[in-house]
Design a protein around this motif. Structure first.
Motif, short mmCIF file in Angstrom:
data_model
loop_
_atom_site.label_atom_id
_atom_site.label_comp_id
_atom_site.label_asym_id
_atom_site.label_seq_id
_atom_site.Cartn_x
_atom_site.Cartn_y
_atom_site.Cartn_z
N LYS A 15 -1.95 1.20 0.84
CA LYS A 15 -0.77 1.38 0.46
C LYS A 15 -0.56 2.00 -0.80
N GLU A 16 -1.12 1.39 -1.67
CA GLU A 16 -0.59 1.45 -3.25
C GLU A 16 -1.30 2.94 -3.51
N ALA A 17 -2.70 3.27 -2.84
CA ALA A 17 -3.42 4.60 -3.21
C ALA A 17 -2.54 5.72 -2.62
N THR A 44 3.84 9.36 -14.37
CA THR A 44 3.54 7.99 -15.14
C THR A 44 3.73 6.94 -13.88
N HIS A 45 4.58 7.28 -12.93
CA HIS A 45 4.73 6.39 -11.77
C HIS A 45 3.44 6.49 -10.91
N SER A 46 2.85 7.69 -10.89
CA SER A 46 1.61 8.06 -9.94
C SER A 46 0.65 7.09 -10.50
N GLU A 48 0.66 4.21 -12.38
CA GLU A 48 1.06 2.89 -12.35
C GLU A 48 0.67 2.31 -10.92
N GLU A 49 0.79 3.25 -9.92
CA GLU A 49 0.20 2.99 -8.35
C GLU A 49 -0.97 2.66 -8.37
N ARG A 50 -1.62 3.78 -9.14
CA ARG A 50 -3.23 3.86 -9.23
C ARG A 50 -3.57 2.39 -9.64
N PHE A 51 -2.90 1.90 -10.71
CA PHE A 51 -3.26 0.58 -11.46
C PHE A 51 -2.77 -0.50 -10.47
N HIS A 52 -1.85 -0.44 -9.77
CA HIS A 52 -1.68 -1.46 -8.58
C HIS A 52 -2.86 -1.47 -7.59
N MET A 53 -3.30 -0.48 -7.42
CA MET A 53 -4.42 -0.38 -6.36
C MET A 53 -5.76 -1.05 -7.19
N HIS A 92 10.30 4.52 0.36
CA HIS A 92 8.93 4.30 0.46
C HIS A 92 8.71 2.81 -0.22
N GLU A 93 9.35 2.72 -1.65
CA GLU A 93 9.20 1.50 -2.06
C GLU A 93 9.90 0.35 -1.28
N ILE A 94 10.77 0.48 -0.45
CA ILE A 94 11.49 -0.51 0.65
C ILE A 94 10.20 -0.91 1.44
N ALA A 95 9.70 0.30 1.97
CA ALA A 95 8.44 -0.09 2.89
C ALA A 95 7.30 -0.84 2.16
N VAL A 96 7.14 -0.45 1.12
CA VAL A 96 5.98 -1.11 0.24
C VAL A 96 6.41 -2.65 -0.11
N THR A 97 7.52 -3.04 -0.26
CA THR A 97 8.30 -4.29 -0.65
C THR A 97 7.96 -5.22 0.61
N GLU A 125 7.10 -6.75 -9.45
CA GLU A 125 7.05 -5.40 -9.43
C GLU A 125 7.79 -4.62 -8.52
N GLN A 126 7.89 -5.19 -7.31
CA GLN A 126 8.65 -4.52 -6.16
C GLN A 126 10.18 -4.48 -6.74
N LEU A 127 10.69 -5.81 -7.01
CA LEU A 127 12.02 -5.98 -7.45
C LEU A 127 12.44 -4.89 -8.30
N GLU A 128 11.64 -4.80 -9.37
CA GLU A 128 11.84 -3.86 -10.34
C GLU A 128 11.97 -2.37 -9.92
N GLU A 129 10.81 -2.03 -9.08
CA GLU A 129 11.00 -0.55 -8.67
C GLU A 129 11.92 -0.06 -7.89
N GLU A 130 12.28 -1.26 -6.81
CA GLU A 130 13.49 -0.78 -5.92
C GLU A 130 14.81 -0.62 -6.76
#
Ligand code: FEO
Length: 173
Positions: A15-17, A44-46, A48-53, A92-97, A125-130
């Protein structure tokens, strides 16, 4: 490592990828539409997501599991407009949460408190992103179709230090 937890973590890797690719597609679309601030934000956001992965991949391997590097679906090539981009980002972020919440649930069911502790970083992290996605979307709705407003919005986005985790978390990165 517990099999169910390992599988749930690997699903999250995927999902992060996908998130990283999705935001990369948004960045490229924005760049091609003269929205350089939005493009910078999305690149930048992309990242960050790679970092999450990566954080997940390393955690799985360090704990004796096997991280699986996933195949990634092709993200959309076109978006209707900027509001559409940020609406999709929020959805998308809601689904990730939801998926992070499911992961927390599996950790508790399997009594894997170490992974549960690790996953709390993603919960915050999800709280912040949403919240960020909602704020940006609210601003866009206020602007409506006003071209001057849109120009300012894009410029503000370029200068904003956005999508950053708290300093303490950045240091851990
Ligand atoms: Fe890593 Fe935006 O979820």
């Amino acid at each position: 490592m517990n099999n169910r937890v390992e599988q749930a973590l690997n699903e999250q890797v995927s999902k992060e990828a996908s998130s990283s690719q999705f935001y990369l597609a948004m960045a490229s679309w924005a760049e091609n539409n003269g929205l350089n601030g939005t493009a910078k934000f999305m690149y930048t956001h992309s990242d960050e997501e790679r970092f999450h992965m990566l954080k997940l991949v390393k955690f799985i391997n360090e704990r004796g599991g096997k991280a699986i590097i996933p195949q990634i679906e092709q993200p959309p090539k076109e978006f209707n407009n900027l509001e559409n981009v940020f609406e999709r980002l929020l959805q998308h972020e809601i689904a990730v949460t939801q998926s992070i919440n499911d992961l927390v649930d599996v950790c508790l069911q399997e009594k894997d408190y170490t992974t549960h502790n690790f996953v709390q970083w993603y919960v915050s992290e999800q709280l912040e992103e949403e919240a960020l996605a909602r704020t940006v979307l609210d601003k866009l709705r206020l602007i409506g179709g006003d071209k001057g407003g849109m120009y300012m919005f894009d410029r503000d986005l370029e200068n904003a230090s956005i999508i950053t985790a708290p300093a303490s978390d950045n240091q851990k990165k």
